[in-house]
Design a protein around this motif. Sequence first.
Motif, PDB file in Angstrom:
ATOM      1  N   ARG A 127       1.114  -1.231   0.005  1.00 57.73           N
ATOM      2  CA  ARG A 127       0.015   0.065  -0.354  1.00 57.73           C
ATOM      3  C   ARG A 127       1.021   1.023  -0.093  1.00 57.73           C
ATOM      4  NH1 ARG A 127      -5.418   1.416   3.808  1.00 57.73           N
ATOM      5  NH2 ARG A 127      -5.017   4.027   3.205  1.00 57.73           N
ATOM      6  N   ALA A 128       2.249   1.304   0.964  1.00 57.22           N
ATOM      7  CA  ALA A 128       2.615   2.401   0.827  1.00 57.22           C
ATOM      8  C   ALA A 128       3.298   2.560  -0.877  1.00 57.22           C
ATOM      9  CB  ALA A 128       4.093   2.181   1.949  1.00 57.22           C
ATOM     10  N   VAL A 129       3.885   1.228  -1.043  1.00 53.24           N
ATOM     11  CA  VAL A 129       4.400   1.365  -2.195  1.00 53.24           C
ATOM     12  C   VAL A 129       3.886   2.509  -3.414  1.00 53.24           C
ATOM     13  CG1 VAL A 129       5.530   0.747  -4.685  1.00 53.24           C
ATOM     14  CG2 VAL A 129       6.312   0.234  -1.974  1.00 53.24           C
ATOM     15  N   LEU A 130       2.264   2.108  -3.677  1.00 59.43           N
ATOM     16  CA  LEU A 130       1.125   2.729  -4.361  1.00 59.43           C
ATOM     17  C   LEU A 130       1.310   4.178  -3.684  1.00 59.43           C
ATOM     18  CD1 LEU A 130      -0.424  -0.298  -4.581  1.00 59.43           C
ATOM     19  CD2 LEU A 130       0.184   0.624  -6.529  1.00 59.43           C
ATOM     20  N   ASP A 131       1.134   4.297  -2.672  1.00 69.76           N
ATOM     21  CA  ASP A 131       0.611   5.706  -2.429  1.00 69.76           C
ATOM     22  C   ASP A 131       1.546   6.332  -3.083  1.00 69.76           C
ATOM     23  OD1 ASP A 131      -1.450   5.178  -0.853  1.00 69.76           O
ATOM     24  OD2 ASP A 131      -0.729   5.148   1.018  1.00 69.76           O
ATOM     25  N   VAL A 132       2.826   6.248  -2.884  1.00 66.74           N
ATOM     26  CA  VAL A 132       3.969   7.415  -3.152  1.00 66.74           C
ATOM     27  C   VAL A 132       4.105   7.195  -5.002  1.00 66.74           C
ATOM     28  CG1 VAL A 132       6.785   6.434  -3.542  1.00 66.74           C
ATOM     29  CG2 VAL A 132       6.113   5.791  -1.182  1.00 66.74           C
ATOM     30  N   ARG A 133       3.685   6.449  -5.686  1.00 65.42           N
ATOM     31  CA  ARG A 133       3.950   6.588  -6.723  1.00 65.42           C
ATOM     32  C   ARG A 133       2.415   7.126  -7.061  1.00 65.42           C
ATOM     33  NH1 ARG A 133       2.914   0.806 -10.216  1.00 65.42           N
ATOM     34  NH2 ARG A 133       3.439   2.044 -11.602  1.00 65.42           N
ATOM     35  N   ALA A 134       0.982   6.744  -6.505  1.00 70.50           N
ATOM     36  CA  ALA A 134       0.598   8.203  -6.583  1.00 70.50           C
ATOM     37  C   ALA A 134       0.733   9.871  -6.524  1.00 70.50           C
ATOM     38  CB  ALA A 134      -0.671   7.870  -5.424  1.00 70.50           C
ATOM     39  N   ALA A 135       2.078  10.347  -5.374  1.00 71.95           N
ATOM     40  CA  ALA A 135       2.424  10.966  -5.413  1.00 71.95           C
ATOM     41  C   ALA A 135       3.839  11.626  -6.345  1.00 71.95           C
ATOM     42  CB  ALA A 135       3.127  11.418  -4.139  1.00 71.95           C
ATOM     43  N   GLY A 136       3.691  10.477  -7.519  1.00 68.23           N
ATOM     44  CA  GLY A 136       4.706  11.149  -8.521  1.00 68.23           C
ATOM     45  C   GLY A 136       5.794  10.628  -8.805  1.00 68.23           C
ATOM     46  N   ILE A 137       6.353   9.810  -7.292  1.00 71.47           N
ATOM     47  CA  ILE A 137       7.704   9.874  -6.932  1.00 71.47           C
ATOM     48  C   ILE A 137       8.058   8.643  -7.575  1.00 71.47           C
ATOM     49  CG2 ILE A 137       9.639   9.146  -5.063  1.00 71.47           C
ATOM     50  CD1 ILE A 137       7.605  10.818  -3.040  1.00 71.47           C
ATOM     51  N   PRO A 138       8.625   8.257  -8.823  1.00 69.86           N
ATOM     52  CA  PRO A 138       8.822   6.753  -9.336  1.00 69.86           C
ATOM     53  C   PRO A 138       9.900   5.992  -7.817  1.00 69.86           C
ATOM     54  CG  PRO A 138      10.872   8.296 -10.050  1.00 69.86           C
ATOM     55  CD  PRO A 138       9.435   8.980  -9.198  1.00 69.86           C
ATOM     56  N   VAL A 139       9.552   4.139  -8.168  1.00 74.64           N
ATOM     57  CA  VAL A 139       9.235   3.895  -7.296  1.00 74.64           C
ATOM     58  C   VAL A 139      10.354   2.248  -8.271  1.00 74.64           C
ATOM     59  CG1 VAL A 139       9.166   2.047  -5.707  1.00 74.64           C
ATOM     60  CG2 VAL A 139       7.803   3.834  -5.393  1.00 74.64           C
ATOM     61  N   ILE A 140      11.625   2.585  -7.678  1.00 71.04           N
ATOM     62  CA  ILE A 140      13.002   1.437  -8.897  1.00 71.04           C
ATOM     63  C   ILE A 140      13.001   0.194  -7.774  1.00 71.04           C
ATOM     64  CG2 ILE A 140      14.432   1.246 -10.574  1.00 71.04           C
ATOM     65  CD1 ILE A 140      14.169   4.616 -10.366  1.00 71.04           C
ATOM     66  N   THR A 141      13.015  -1.147  -8.916  1.00 71.78           N
ATOM     67  CA  THR A 141      13.418  -2.100  -8.082  1.00 71.78           C
ATOM     68  C   THR A 141      14.227  -2.418  -8.327  1.00 71.78           C
ATOM     69  OG1 THR A 141      11.194  -2.522  -7.172  1.00 71.78           O
ATOM     70  CG2 THR A 141      12.672  -4.520  -6.585  1.00 71.78           C
ATOM     71  N   LEU A 142      15.445  -3.021  -8.108  1.00 64.53           N
ATOM     72  CA  LEU A 142      16.615  -4.056  -8.666  1.00 64.53           C
ATOM     73  C   LEU A 142      16.657  -5.617  -7.609  1.00 64.53           C
ATOM     74  CD1 LEU A 142      19.792  -1.194  -7.753  1.00 64.53           C
ATOM     75  CD2 LEU A 142      18.340  -1.087  -9.712  1.00 64.53           C
ATOM     76  N   ILE A 143      17.224  -6.385  -8.632  1.00 64.35           N
ATOM     77  CA  ILE A 143      17.047  -7.608  -8.331  1.00 64.35           C
ATOM     78  C   ILE A 143      17.976  -7.955  -8.661  1.00 64.35           C
ATOM     79  CG2 ILE A 143      15.051  -9.762  -8.260  1.00 64.35           C
ATOM     80  CD1 ILE A 143      13.707  -8.113  -8.589  1.00 64.35           C
ATOM     81  N   GLY A 144      19.062  -8.727  -8.307  1.00 62.59           N
ATOM     82  CA  GLY A 144      19.743  -9.736  -8.449  1.00 62.59           C
ATOM     83  C   GLY A 144      21.096 -10.458  -7.282  1.00 62.59           C
ATOM     84  N   GLY A 145      20.178 -10.563  -6.455  1.00 62.46           N
ATOM     85  CA  GLY A 145      20.711 -11.198  -5.266  1.00 62.46           C
ATOM     86  C   GLY A 145      20.804 -12.646  -5.005  1.00 62.46           C
ATOM     87  N   ARG A 146      21.231 -13.029  -4.459  1.00 57.79           N
ATOM     88  CA  ARG A 146      21.559 -14.577  -4.899  1.00 57.79           C
ATOM     89  C   ARG A 146      20.093 -16.025  -4.817  1.00 57.79           C
ATOM     90  NH1 ARG A 146      27.390 -16.306  -2.506  1.00 57.79           N
ATOM     91  NH2 ARG A 146      26.411 -15.123  -1.119  1.00 57.79           N
ATOM     92  N   ASN A 147      19.047 -15.004  -3.653  1.00 57.70           N
ATOM     93  CA  ASN A 147      17.972 -15.575  -2.953  1.00 57.70           C
ATOM     94  C   ASN A 147      17.292 -15.004  -4.063  1.00 57.70           C
ATOM     95  OD1 ASN A 147      18.989 -17.172  -0.391  1.00 57.70           O
ATOM     96  ND2 ASN A 147      19.768 -15.070  -0.517  1.00 57.70           N
ATOM     97  N   GLY A 148      17.036 -13.782  -4.804  1.00 58.65           N
ATOM     98  CA  GLY A 148      16.316 -14.108  -5.588  1.00 58.65           C
ATOM     99  C   GLY A 148      14.890 -13.119  -5.080  1.00 58.65           C
ATOM    100  N   CYS A 149      13.846 -12.533  -6.030  1.00 57.35           N
ATOM    101  CA  CYS A 149      12.762 -12.275  -5.249  1.00 57.35           C
ATOM    102  C   CYS A 149      11.032 -12.677  -5.018  1.00 57.35           C
ATOM    103  CB  CYS A 149      13.080 -10.371  -5.589  1.00 57.35           C
ATOM    104  SG  CYS A 149      11.326  -9.343  -5.083  1.00 57.35           S
ATOM    105  N   PHE A 150      11.076 -13.084  -4.072  1.00 58.96           N
ATOM    106  CA  PHE A 150      10.261 -14.373  -4.076  1.00 58.96           C
ATOM    107  C   PHE A 150       8.522 -13.538  -3.189  1.00 58.96           C
ATOM    108  CE2 PHE A 150      12.952 -16.990  -5.783  1.00 58.96           C
ATOM    109  CZ  PHE A 150      13.056 -17.240  -6.822  1.00 58.96           C
TER     110      PHE A 150
END
Length: 262
Positions: A127-150
């Motif tokens: 919910r907080a991510v979507l609120d930040v996006r709604a405020a016009g602030i870009p949210v960028i995710t970087l994924i490259g760790g050995r455990n992945g993102c699940f």
Amino acid sequence: MNRMSFAECSARERLALLLDPGSFEEWLPPARRVMSPHLAQLSVPCAFDDGVAIGRGRLAGHDIFVAAQEGEFMGGGVGEVHGAKLTGWLRRALLDKPAAVLLLAESGGVRLHEANAGLIAVSEVMRAVLDVRAAGIPVITLIGGRNGCFGGMGIVARCTDRIVMSEIGRLSMSGPEVIEASHGVEEFDSRDRALVWRTTGGKHRFLTGDCDELVEDDVLAFREAAIVAISRKDASRPVTPEALGREHAVLSQRLESAALAA
């Protein structure tokens, strides 16, 4: 600066190399000892930062908010405190209005030890991510760790504006081991590395449109991609009915393609 594998770095090593030198200001650092109360009750080892570093810094001169999950602690699993740190960090972004919010995600999902508390925490992060996006602030995710993102963090990642991955990175709702445990090895063999990466790996996610950019397993490559993402005119992509319609159309096409392939 020497090239260094993103996958082999710890969370704080990634932050040190990714951001402008000396610019990272950590909030609730290990010295504050903000830890999960649940793990101690179960006699499970704790971490003084509960497996996530949050704060602010600069990226090519841009003032940004940044968080990095530590995959070496419980696979980056999200518990009550871990999730609360991420949620509070995102809510602070609504007040301070940084140029962007950068999430270095590495997580197997919710900690089984914390069950409902972890699930609630992840929902609050979404919910907080979507609120930040709604405020016009870009949210960028970087994924490259050995455990992945699940798990829940896989959903959080797909809630952000953009995703940058390496081929080593993996992204999915359910991890290979979870699928195998639930439906058997006939459904998904988690030991089949080729199968795992051709279904959840960074290159596959890039080809299917779940990842916006594919980079080498190098911290500087991730840094350069993040700078480009922040500098784009369409860096912020607020969720709109039109955008959701396009996403649903893509998902419908995938279902039709899967049905034909079967």
